[in-house]
Design a protein around this motif. Sequence first.
Motif, PDB file in Angstrom:
ATOM      1  N   LYS A   1      26.568  47.022  15.684  1.00  0.00           N
ATOM      2  CA  LYS A   1      26.119  48.350  15.266  1.00  0.00           C
ATOM      3  C   LYS A   1      25.017  48.868  16.187  1.00  0.00           C
ATOM      4  O   LYS A   1      25.007  50.039  16.568  1.00  0.00           O
TER       5      LYS A   1
ATOM      6  N   CYS B   1      26.618  49.828  19.572  1.00  0.00           N
ATOM      7  CA  CYS B   1      27.359  51.092  19.505  1.00  0.00           C
ATOM      8  C   CYS B   1      26.419  52.281  19.354  1.00  0.00           C
ATOM      9  O   CYS B   1      26.661  53.354  19.918  1.00  0.00           O
ATOM     10  N   ALA B   2      25.344  52.084  18.602  1.00  0.00           N
ATOM     11  CA  ALA B   2      24.363  53.165  18.448  1.00  0.00           C
ATOM     12  C   ALA B   2      23.733  53.503  19.789  1.00  0.00           C
ATOM     13  O   ALA B   2      23.529  54.675  20.126  1.00  0.00           O
TER      14      ALA B   2
ATOM     15  N   ASN C   1      26.157  55.411  22.061  1.00  0.00           N
ATOM     16  CA  ASN C   1      26.411  56.804  21.693  1.00  0.00           C
ATOM     17  C   ASN C   1      25.547  57.760  22.497  1.00  0.00           C
ATOM     18  O   ASN C   1      25.888  58.926  22.672  1.00  0.00           O
ATOM     19  N   ASN C   2      24.410  57.273  22.980  1.00  0.00           N
ATOM     20  CA  ASN C   2      23.542  58.083  23.831  1.00  0.00           C
ATOM     21  C   ASN C   2      23.862  57.755  25.287  1.00  0.00           C
ATOM     22  O   ASN C   2      23.248  56.893  25.899  1.00  0.00           O
ATOM     23  N   PHE C   3      24.858  58.451  25.830  1.00  0.00           N
ATOM     24  CA  PHE C   3      25.338  58.143  27.176  1.00  0.00           C
ATOM     25  C   PHE C   3      24.645  58.973  28.249  1.00  0.00           C
ATOM     26  O   PHE C   3      24.962  58.844  29.424  1.00  0.00           O
TER      27      PHE C   3
ATOM     28  N   ASN D   1      20.171  52.689  28.420  1.00  0.00           N
ATOM     29  CA  ASN D   1      20.891  52.222  27.240  1.00  0.00           C
ATOM     30  C   ASN D   1      21.710  50.969  27.529  1.00  0.00           C
ATOM     31  O   ASN D   1      21.840  50.100  26.669  1.00  0.00           O
TER      32      ASN D   1
ATOM     33  N   GLN E   1      33.858  49.780  24.398  1.00  0.00           N
ATOM     34  CA  GLN E   1      32.818  50.734  24.004  1.00  0.00           C
ATOM     35  C   GLN E   1      31.931  51.110  25.197  1.00  0.00           C
ATOM     36  O   GLN E   1      31.553  52.269  25.364  1.00  0.00           O
TER      37      GLN E   1
ATOM     38  N   ALA F   1      31.412  54.836  26.986  1.00  0.00           N
ATOM     39  CA  ALA F   1      30.091  55.380  27.309  1.00  0.00           C
ATOM     40  C   ALA F   1      30.002  55.750  28.784  1.00  0.00           C
ATOM     41  O   ALA F   1      29.457  56.798  29.147  1.00  0.00           O
TER      42      ALA F   1
ATOM     43  N   ASN G   1      32.134  58.890  29.377  1.00  0.00           N
ATOM     44  CA  ASN G   1      31.443  60.076  28.863  1.00  0.00           C
ATOM     45  C   ASN G   1      30.250  60.443  29.737  1.00  0.00           C
ATOM     46  O   ASN G   1      29.957  61.622  29.947  1.00  0.00           O
TER      47      ASN G   1
END
Length: 440
Positions: free
Chosen positions: A29, A32-33, A36-38, A44, A203, A207, A210
């Motif tokens: 988790k 993945c969190a 999400n901020n790519f 990150n 995942q 990222a 994106n």
Amino acid sequence: MFILMPRRTYMKHSGNELEHLLERERRAKLICAALNNFVDLKSNLINVLKHIKELTGCEAVGVRLHDGEDYPYYIYKGFPELFIQKENSLCFKDNTGNKIPAPDGKGYLLECLCGCVIKGNTDSSLPFFTKHGSFWSNDMSRPWGEKLELRSRNYCKACGYESVALIPIKARNERFGLVQLNDMRKGMFSEELIEFMEMIGEQIGLAVQNSLIYTKLEEANKYTKEILDNLPIALTTYDSNFRLTFANRKAQEITGYQLGEMEGLSDKEIANMVYRVENNNKSLLRELTGSINTIKNRIRTIKTRSGDCLKISVDAYKLENGGFLYLFDEAKRVQGLENLQLQTQTILNSVSNLVLMIDSNETIIMCNTALEEAVEMDAEDILGMNILDFMEMIQFSRKDLANKDLNESDINATYEASFITPNGNKKEIIMVAKDVKTFF
């Protein structure tokens, strides 16, 4: 997207194993969190790599990402610098040090097992490769067979790493690199852990993809902004909620306000900020309704941040996406007339005679200080009045001088006149009416 272990697997494990699975789920988790901020990809991924290292217990972890025609280490932790320097490039080179092009014409040949995993040249029938295209081994010292030995540089083995896993980073059928896990100890991996890492690899791939899309959009936006900033005309844009989204350099120069001060403000707030004269702070954008999509050549007066009043010529457009485009520039001809008027006013104020000027519509457009003092009124109360209304207000009366030619018209004529000021003071004057010819 969270990567969760199926709930039914918890019943098959002991308390310690269940605790380990729950910890893996928690880490997933967090990973993945972070992904999400790519926008800030590197920061990150450093955070993600920290979680991977702690989750797997491996002493060395790294991420290779595509850069040009190679796949160097993008981030790493635990690998000696000498190892990174030696293994950083994957491109196969000939005896002269030149990179060898790939047979398919796409980039260059890549060496070692890392190159195989990145390019997808794996064989799941071999025990070290998975169906997903990963390589993993808990004992790098064991014989692999000639087919696999030919693919490897064997540098990881030479450095004493016994457990090695190479997890592809890919998304939507596009490959971007790999995650590498190394440890001097044997037996660091399980099939379940490798499957988990393969999901993490996907995942990371999303990222990265994106982030690349975002970077391209950012570059396109910067290019577009550079073009708009170099336009010789002021440009602002508003979204469908009438909030300002952009103002180019010319717009900032004319108004005196920076983009950061205007961005996000509504059109009404912008109007109240700059349209502070002549009671014309009504937004033109509100007129773009129904079938009206364009407003052309509207003259507005703004008050800049420095306090200067400036006339601008405005074009406003309703865009197909629901937003609005606002183009404006100095109304140079009007501004030139205002400058001329200012110079004229200065000259008239230096004259001791009373001066009153009217336009072709019989509207008073200018008067000097001497007239203000004589009629005991301020210019702001006089300008804009109809001359007949003004004459009635001051009870103006006139009579011809004795030497007036009977054929002489009212223009260019001389009169005796009198008037009574609003304060009740009667004054007598000699008046001359002159026609002013203006050429453009």
